[in-house]
Design an enzyme around this catalytic site. Sequence first.
Site, PDB file in Angstrom:
ATOM      1  CG  PHE A  11      40.088  67.037   3.626  1.00 28.79           C
ATOM      2  CD1 PHE A  11      39.289  66.557   2.602  1.00 28.79           C
ATOM      3  CD2 PHE A  11      41.431  67.253   3.365  1.00 28.79           C
ATOM      4  CE1 PHE A  11      39.808  66.296   1.334  1.00 28.79           C
ATOM      5  CE2 PHE A  11      41.966  67.008   2.102  1.00 28.79           C
ATOM      6  CZ  PHE A  11      41.147  66.525   1.094  1.00 28.79           C
ATOM      7  NE  ARG A  33      33.153  70.232  20.330  1.00 26.98           N
ATOM      8  CZ  ARG A  33      33.528  71.508  20.214  1.00 26.98           C
ATOM      9  NH1 ARG A  33      34.625  71.805  19.543  1.00 26.98           N
ATOM     10  NH2 ARG A  33      32.802  72.462  20.738  1.00 26.98           N
ATOM     11  CB  ALA A  36      29.634  66.632  14.634  1.00 27.31           C
ATOM     12  CB  ALA A  72      40.522  66.183  16.590  1.00 26.39           C
ATOM     13  NE  ARG A  74      41.881  78.298  17.323  1.00 31.96           N
ATOM     14  CZ  ARG A  74      42.478  79.328  16.726  1.00 31.96           C
ATOM     15  NH1 ARG A  74      43.766  79.258  16.419  1.00 31.96           N
ATOM     16  NH2 ARG A  74      41.809  80.432  16.456  1.00 31.96           N
ATOM     17  CB  SER A 117      51.463  70.497  10.587  1.00 29.40           C
ATOM     18  OG  SER A 117      51.693  71.457   9.572  1.00 29.40           O
ATOM     19  CE1 TYR A 143      47.466  73.328  12.953  1.00 26.33           C
ATOM     20  CE2 TYR A 143      49.201  73.343  11.301  1.00 26.33           C
ATOM     21  CZ  TYR A 143      48.148  72.709  11.918  1.00 26.33           C
ATOM     22  OH  TYR A 143      47.769  71.453  11.517  1.00 26.33           O
ATOM     23  N   GLY A 192      38.060  78.874 -16.900  1.00 20.00           N
ATOM     24  CA  GLY A 192      38.903  79.338 -17.994  1.00 20.00           C
ATOM     25  C   GLY A 192      39.528  80.694 -17.747  1.00 20.00           C
TER      26      GLY A 192
END
Length: 322
Positions: A11, A33, A36, A72, A74, A117, A143, A192
């Site tokens: 993303f 990878r 891909a 990149a 996990r 992060s 993480y 809605g």
Amino acid sequence: MRVLLTGATGFVGRAVLDRLVISDDMEPVAAIRSHALPDIARNVKTVGISGLLADTDWSEALDQVEAVIHSAARVHVMNDTETDPLEAFRKVNVEGTLKLARQASSMGVRRFVFISSIKVNGEGTSINEPYTADALPAPVDPYGFSKMEAEQGLREIAAQSGMEVVIIRPTLVYGPGVKANFLNMMRWLHKGIPLPFGAIHNRRSLVALDNLVDLIVTCIHHPAAANQTFLVSDGEDLSTTQLLQRIGIALGKPARLLPVPSKLLEKSAQLLGKRALSQRLCGSLQVDITKTRELLDWNPPVDVDKALLLTANYFLSKGRKR
């Protein structure tokens, strides 16, 4: 400048690649990878790798590279099925990252930009007590711990080798093609569906994809970015209620929000085993980007409403069924 980008099909990575491609002074190399490779439909040099692991050979990808953007990873998942999640995150996010960084420094790479992060700082703040870039880390989940350990290892490599390291900790990233909870919110609003989120008075920092990409590219070459850690957001914090209202405006579908007290939502979520989700919806997480603004003379180029409109337009044209 030749720039190696990892995670080019992700993303964030895709958006960074789009920006690098149109930059006159950037020559991107996409390391992805091997399976891909057909997914990169541009006139961009691609190098297939076996994965982000401790034994990956990066020599071909790093040939004549001056800077690395390492996106990149996990990624964090809500319900991890690994027996030992921390070990699984460490293999990729720590060991794999540090192998790339060591090889990069040995091949003369000048700067390594690491997309970390906000989970390194923690999982939540009190209202108007935001995280700062230089506060002590306080990760909670595997993480977050893996990203913190990667940061620590990168700083050691920088000190030993002289390669400059820049660490960026994004908050929740949204933009065209966003998935997970943000996509679900757009789906609910578009249909809605009445939602019980009309009385949530938290504060959360978000970052539009375009703003994150702009900061990443700035950090490739800005001299003041060397060996610094930056937090990034849109510079405007929203409650969940405000966010849903403004997404609704962007979608052209006024949000139908019921004023259910947040404490009741939190208790209900705990009974249903959805405590983490309720924390994201009802809890606060704010970041202070003063350091990013002042040290880099940087401001988010896209405001929240424009970013939400771009996100909503993509959803309406392509993303409703994804």
